[in-house]
Scaffold this active site. Structure first.
Site, PDB file in Angstrom:
ATOM      1  N   GLU A  86      57.663  35.899  46.933  1.00  0.00           N
ATOM      2  CA  GLU A  86      56.741  34.859  46.347  1.00  0.00           C
ATOM      3  C   GLU A  86      57.639  33.989  45.491  1.00  0.00           C
ATOM      4  O   GLU A  86      58.233  34.009  44.506  1.00  0.00           O
ATOM      5  CB  GLU A  86      55.864  35.590  45.391  1.00  0.00           C
ATOM      6  CG  GLU A  86      54.909  34.380  44.672  1.00  0.00           C
ATOM      7  CD  GLU A  86      54.324  34.915  43.572  1.00  0.00           C
ATOM      8  OE1 GLU A  86      53.251  34.204  43.150  1.00  0.00           O
ATOM      9  OE2 GLU A  86      54.894  35.626  42.732  1.00  0.00           O
ATOM     10  N   ASP A 118      53.731  45.877  46.239  1.00  0.00           N
ATOM     11  CA  ASP A 118      54.106  44.791  45.218  1.00  0.00           C
ATOM     12  C   ASP A 118      55.331  45.084  44.548  1.00  0.00           C
ATOM     13  O   ASP A 118      55.160  46.093  43.952  1.00  0.00           O
ATOM     14  CB  ASP A 118      52.835  44.474  44.546  1.00  0.00           C
ATOM     15  CG  ASP A 118      52.725  42.776  44.682  1.00  0.00           C
ATOM     16  OD1 ASP A 118      53.778  42.312  44.225  1.00  0.00           O
ATOM     17  OD2 ASP A 118      51.875  42.474  44.947  1.00  0.00           O
ATOM     18  N   ASP A 149      57.321  39.781  43.907  1.00  0.00           N
ATOM     19  CA  ASP A 149      56.618  38.957  43.022  1.00  0.00           C
ATOM     20  C   ASP A 149      57.713  37.826  42.111  1.00  0.00           C
ATOM     21  O   ASP A 149      58.356  38.496  41.687  1.00  0.00           O
ATOM     22  CB  ASP A 149      55.705  39.885  41.974  1.00  0.00           C
ATOM     23  CG  ASP A 149      55.034  39.276  40.971  1.00  0.00           C
ATOM     24  OD1 ASP A 149      53.860  38.638  41.680  1.00  0.00           O
ATOM     25  OD2 ASP A 149      55.175  39.150  39.785  1.00  0.00           O
ATOM     26  N   HIS A 181      45.505  36.360  46.331  1.00  0.00           N
ATOM     27  CA  HIS A 181      44.810  36.526  45.219  1.00  0.00           C
ATOM     28  C   HIS A 181      44.827  35.511  43.884  1.00  0.00           C
ATOM     29  O   HIS A 181      44.568  35.935  42.771  1.00  0.00           O
ATOM     30  CB  HIS A 181      45.222  38.007  44.790  1.00  0.00           C
ATOM     31  CG  HIS A 181      46.343  38.012  44.294  1.00  0.00           C
ATOM     32  ND1 HIS A 181      47.612  37.787  45.092  1.00  0.00           N
ATOM     33  CD2 HIS A 181      47.246  38.263  43.013  1.00  0.00           C
ATOM     34  CE1 HIS A 181      48.803  38.104  44.587  1.00  0.00           C
ATOM     35  NE2 HIS A 181      48.505  38.243  43.140  1.00  0.00           N
ATOM     36  N   ASP A 182      45.860  34.656  44.012  1.00  0.00           N
ATOM     37  CA  ASP A 182      46.077  33.754  43.082  1.00  0.00           C
ATOM     38  C   ASP A 182      45.671  32.429  43.365  1.00  0.00           C
ATOM     39  O   ASP A 182      45.649  31.431  42.695  1.00  0.00           O
ATOM     40  CB  ASP A 182      47.690  33.426  42.872  1.00  0.00           C
ATOM     41  CG  ASP A 182      48.397  34.545  42.196  1.00  0.00           C
ATOM     42  OD1 ASP A 182      47.761  35.503  41.470  1.00  0.00           O
ATOM     43  OD2 ASP A 182      49.393  34.960  42.614  1.00  0.00           O
TER      44      ASP A 182
HETATM   45  C1  GLC Z   1      52.668  36.555  40.898  1.00  0.00           C
HETATM   46  C2  GLC Z   1      51.276  37.316  40.980  1.00  0.00           C
HETATM   47  C3  GLC Z   1      50.330  36.960  40.217  1.00  0.00           C
HETATM   48  C4  GLC Z   1      50.802  37.289  38.567  1.00  0.00           C
HETATM   49  C5  GLC Z   1      52.246  36.851  38.365  1.00  0.00           C
HETATM   50  C6  GLC Z   1      52.935  37.436  37.187  1.00  0.00           C
HETATM   51  O1  GLC Z   1      52.505  35.123  40.916  1.00  0.00           O
HETATM   52  O2  GLC Z   1      50.696  37.129  42.384  1.00  0.00           O
HETATM   53  O3  GLC Z   1      49.292  37.438  40.403  1.00  0.00           O
HETATM   54  O4  GLC Z   1      50.086  36.924  37.775  1.00  0.00           O
HETATM   55  O5  GLC Z   1      53.112  37.031  39.468  1.00  0.00           O
HETATM   56  O6  GLC Z   1      53.312  38.698  37.751  1.00  0.00           O
END
Ligand code: GLC
Ligand code: CA
Length: 560
Positions: free
Chosen positions: A257, A98, A200, A329-330
């Site tokens: 993402e 990540d 991310d 995971h979110d």
């Molecule tokens: C992304 C991750 C999440 C995290 C956020 C801040 O959305 O997937 O889990 O809280 O970024 O890094």
């Protein structure tokens, strides 16, 4: 379209903290992952993405990084990481880490130095501002996790910007020196043998400049950060540079993402010369969301889900490959979110699996999804760990919902739903740990676990294996991987059906989300030879272009 090594791959996300604990401290770790590589190989996936394992105070579960080039001792050592890379390679598995570079941790050395000397070299690694003359914060932006996006820098009179938690200060991408540091670090990992990164929160690296206030959208006087970031111009310069300096020379796979992307940007992000190999399609998750907060979100119905998938497929058609998910995971568990209550059976879970898995794009499976793991119903907020769930509960209470109503609202969407430990077997703590797990195991582990499903034909796990096998059959590749998605029977309520057009060999995917049997007619089938490749049902019958489906049945057909 030029073929790339990742086009025909299946990816799998590991959330290390909850995957497998090797030493009984209740926290999943790298040796735990290594011990399960054979399980993953047997499942048939090709690419593994592991959520952050870098040194971190875990304010946001590792998405707050204090050292990009060290492993957090709770997850293992650098030797473990090297071994993971080697063991994965030995099994033909590609490994992604990540990449969290919109922000770091406030415990990173850069930030500590910025606190000591805000006007020095490291102060320029962050967004530091002073209060406005009238004493208000530099801007009225609300952080994604709630509250103002500015906090005081140590005991100075400076304030630093954080899009997420206050322990996650944003890095200043306008600073070329910072960007160099990031590329150096990325290349160090890629040279070590990583095959790429999941990137991310990347849309946030470009802020709308100059920093200024925007109209407030809640009683707190603040404005939503997503809409603020929407106004930023010129992110392409950073992303192009990152690609050219890191991903491209390594021919690595990168998946972004990216939220709130405009259609006009899609080609730049994931086209043939895109910044990334692929980006996640989050549209199904976004469709019910509300600016007011989780309590105001609408649960999607199968019709919404289907229309949303088809819209995305259309958008990507001439551009590239989305990465397709039903959870991560979110997000809550896909089967608890997208399936109506009557459909939350093994049969319904397989139906949803087939529908998203056969879409054009790269299918990602989130750990436990292949078992049909479900949301956990938290009985009280005391059981919740996730920072954003805690904030959303507060927002719901403030909006006037009772404790019970607020708990119900956050239960549906809580990020902890997918963070409960992996259910390996029906032994103590589901075989995840010999100690006390950091987050409660879902009490349904006796019914839903890998050991049972591995030896039971007809399990959700074996269905996923079949889906993977099918997508990888060479004979079907033109259709299953590259084929255009052509929706059919779109007027049939709660029927999701589409062709994947190959060359002379097409796939037809049909799913019945109704609680009753369905009969559908497709003129084209009269002229084709139809062969059943996979179903979650008991029987399959078709005659004269008519297909009869059981309740919750999915079929994948080959048409020549
Ligand atoms: C992304 C991750 C999440 C995290 C956020 C801040 O959305 O997937 O889990 O809280 O970024 O890094
Ligand atoms: Ca451990």
């Amino acid at each position: 379209m030029e073929k790339k090594w990742w086009h025909n791959k299946i990816a799998y996300q590991i959330y290390p903290k909850s995957f497998c604990d090797s030493n009984g401290d209740g926290i999943g770790d790298l040796p735990g992952i290594i011990s399960k590589l054979d399980y993953l190989k047997d499942l048939g996936v090709d690419i593994l993405w592991i959520s952050p394992v870098y040194v971190s105070p875990l304010a946001d579960q590792g998405y707050d990084i204090a050292d990009y080039q060290q492993i957090d001792p709770r997850f293992g050592t650098m030797e473990d990481m090297d071994r993971l890379i080697k063991e994965a390679k030995a099994r033909g598995l590609h490994l992604l880490m990540d990449l969290v570079v919109n922000h770091c941790s406030d415990e990173h050395i850069w930030f500590k130095k910025a606190c000591e000397d805000p006007e020095g070299k490291y102060g320029a690694y962050f967004y530091l501002k002073k209060k406005s003359p009238d004493g208000s914060l530099p801007t009225n932006w609300r952080s994604y996790f709630g509250g103002p996006a500015w906090d005081r820098l140590g005991d100075t009179d400076w304030y630093y910007f954080h899009a997420f938690h206050k322990k996650q200060p944003d890095l200043n991408w306008e600073n070329p020196e910072l960007r160099e540091e990031i590329y150096k670090m990325m290349n160090w990992w890629l040279d070590k043998g990583l095959d790429g990164f999941r990137v991310d929160a990347i849309i946030n690296i470009k802020k709308p400049l100059p920093f200024r206030n925007y109209p407030a959208d809640r009683a707190d006087g603040l404005c939503d950060l997503g809409s603020v970031m929407d106004r930023a111009q010129g992110i392409g310069e950073f992303l192009r540079e990152m690609r050219d300096r890191t991903f491209a020379p390594h021919d690595s796979f990168s998946v972004g993402e990216v939220f709130n992307i405009k259609d006009s940007q899609l080609n730049d992000f994931m086209g043939p010369d895109g910044y990334f190999s692929s980006i996640f399609d989050f549209s199904q998750m976004e469709m019910g969301k509300s600016i007011k907060g989780w309590y105001d979100c609408k649960e999607p119905r199968p019709e919404d889900y289907k229309n949303c998938c088809f819209k995305s497929q259309k958008k990507a058609e001439r551009i590239g490959f989305f990465s397709n998910i039903i959870e991560n995971h979110d997000e809550p568990r896909g089967v608890s979110y997208y399936l109506p209550e009557y459909a939350r059976s093994e049969k319904g879970k397989k139906l949803l699996a087939a529908m998203y898995f056969m879409l054009r794009g790269i299918p990602f499976i989130y750990q436990g999804q292949e078992l049909g793991m479900e949301n956990i119903a938290f009985e009280s907020m005391k059981e919740v760990d996730d920072v954003s769930t805690i904030e959303e509960y507060r927002v719901a209470r403030e909006a006037g919902l009772s404790e019970e109503e607020s708990l119900r609202a956050v239960n549906l969407l809580s990020r902890d739903n997918t963070r409960t430990p992996f259910q390996w077997n029906d032994g103590p703590e589901a075989g995840f740990t010999t100690g006390k797990p950091w987050l409660r195991v879902n009490p349904n582990y006796r019914r839903i676990n890998a050991a049972d499903q591995e030896q039971r034909g007809g399990s959700v796990l074996s269905f996923y294996k079949e889906l993977i096998r099918l997508r990888k059959e060479e004979r079907l590749e033109e259709a299953a991987v590259y084929g255009k998605t052509e929706p059919v029977l779109t007027e049939e309520r709660d029927i999701m059906a589409y062709f994947r057009r190959g060359q002379g060999c097409d796939l037809l995917v049909i799913g019945n989300f109704r609680s009753e049997p369905a009969k559908v007619a497709l003129e084209e089938l009269k002229k084709r030879q139809v062969k059943l490749l996979l179903t979650n049902g008991e029987t399959f019958s078709h005659e004269g272009g008519q297909i009869t489906l059981e309740p919750l049945q999915a079929v994948i057909l080959e048409c020549v």
